[in-house]
Design an enzyme around this catalytic site. Sequence first.
Site, PDB file in Angstrom:
ATOM      1  N   HIS A 328      33.188  35.313  29.647  1.00 21.74           N
ATOM      2  CA  HIS A 328      32.610  35.739  30.685  1.00 21.74           C
ATOM      3  C   HIS A 328      32.167  37.034  30.498  1.00 21.74           C
ATOM      4  O   HIS A 328      32.879  37.984  29.857  1.00 21.74           O
ATOM      5  CB  HIS A 328      33.449  35.524  32.049  1.00 21.74           C
ATOM      6  CG  HIS A 328      32.984  35.713  33.205  1.00 21.74           C
ATOM      7  ND1 HIS A 328      32.454  36.991  34.029  1.00 21.74           N
ATOM      8  CD2 HIS A 328      32.405  34.477  34.044  1.00 21.74           C
ATOM      9  CE1 HIS A 328      32.142  36.768  35.099  1.00 21.74           C
ATOM     10  NE2 HIS A 328      31.869  35.128  35.268  1.00 21.74           N
ATOM     11  N   ASP A 386      34.039  27.067  35.060  1.00 17.13           N
ATOM     12  CA  ASP A 386      33.355  25.898  35.008  1.00 17.13           C
ATOM     13  C   ASP A 386      34.357  25.034  33.996  1.00 17.13           C
ATOM     14  O   ASP A 386      33.880  23.976  33.737  1.00 17.13           O
ATOM     15  CB  ASP A 386      32.213  26.340  34.194  1.00 17.13           C
ATOM     16  CG  ASP A 386      31.036  26.849  35.162  1.00 17.13           C
ATOM     17  OD1 ASP A 386      30.954  26.274  36.331  1.00 17.13           O
ATOM     18  OD2 ASP A 386      30.239  27.757  34.814  1.00 17.13           O
TER      19      ASP A 386
END
Length: 453
Positions: A328, A386
């Site tokens: 991320h 996710d």
Amino acid sequence: MELKGKSQAMTERFLDENYELAHLEVTPGEPGGSQSVDLPVLHGTMGPSVLDIRKLYAETGYFTYDPGYTSTASCASNITFIDGEKGILLHRGYPIEELAEKSTFLEVAYLLMEGNLPRKKDFESFVESITLHTMVNEQLHNFFQGFRRDAHPMAIMVGVVGALSAFYHDSLDIHDPKQRLIASHRLIAKMPTLAAMAYKYSMGQPFIYPRNDLGYAENFIHMLFATPAAPYKVNPVIGNALDKILILHADHEQNPSTSTVRLAGSSGANPFACVAAGIACLWGPIHGGANEAVINMLKEIGHKDRILEYIKRARDKNDPFRLMGFGHRVYKHYDPRAAVLRKTCQAVLDELGNHDDPLLKLAKELEKIALEDPYFIEKKLYPNVDFYSGIILKAIGIPTSMFTVLFAVARTVGWIAQWMEMLEDPSQKIGRPRQLYTGSTLRHFSPLSQRKD
Ligand code: ACO
């Protein structure tokens, strides 16, 4: 509820009172030459301070260069705070874990849009307004017939959400706070209806109209899975799980799709067009499309014996493969949303009697191996939201192609809250980045007949 832009004016005042000057010397060789300038350092309420470079070009003739915005704050915002090093995510100051456990999606929507948790009366009128806007204009049904049945539902969503601006002319004036509010409520209310229609269309089944006696998530599930042929009762375990997933995806400060919505909105575009732009950006496999990509990757890996092979590929610079659901831009720590989802995932699968889901087992094994791998440790790559959301969505019966659509339904709230905040910001300007030009210098046109091979 009235929109006054008060909080943005307060932000301006806060920043005006919380700054100091930093002296910057730029001493390169030619052509720019040495320059020095005093720049304000602005302090927020939490998180790193920022160098205010708005006057940099005017005073020095230099721009800054930051592809991907790795060191650039594009706006000041009161909505969401992330501390990526510690894995903290707060909406209007409230930790995501508390909201996921104790709140509901519509309450979080109100919080994001209005700034505070609602009082009972305000919440009831908010829920009523959302509920009364769930239907879409009947003519919109015709739009779906124009798509191929095998179209990806995200492709359909980009089209039909943008098309809302062709139907709701009475909420397109972005300078009128009442119209902004109605457009916002319409978007939040109609997204599940359109999303379910996209799914039904792909299945060749008739559209199911919204049911206003059901809650937001329950109504969405009903529109997805009911048929006119038989009564359908929403399983409350599934309804609650979906509501939690929607909360966890509602906002995430200046992520790519939200920045897209802000940039589109900065030109004065209407909110339906802006949200359609956000959906297009979210679709990308390294943004919202990653939840679908995680399931495809887990299916491709297939067995725990093949995990190391894929970890090796992820490490290989010459292989474009990346471990989907890992890494991320902001989190250099476990994504707090992934932590909530990991727990929820197991609980939902247990409640549904699916204690030994092979994909969840494989995902946990993959996570364990990756978290102990020196490459992932060194680069601080942890599971993101996710990684587990796809498994839980699959368990509750949502088809893979709808995963990112669900994300879009939830994120609409964040897009809208951020869009409204931007429009009420007195320092708002059209978003217009500059560039470092590296192309040809001046040259002159020669006719085709005179060009040499
Ligand atoms: N697998 C393998 N290596 C990775 C991964 C991954 N999933 N993610 C990052 N890296 C490596 C990069 O190759 C890079 O290595 P280098 O420094 O040797 O060049 C380093 O880690 C840093 O990665 P960047 O791509 O530079 O980081 P950035 O902040 O630009 O990208 C992103 C973040 C796009 C999320 C990236 O981690 C990724 O592609 N992850 C997989 C897709 C994914 O899960 N996306 C969902 C994100 S959450 C969301 O949008 C809802």
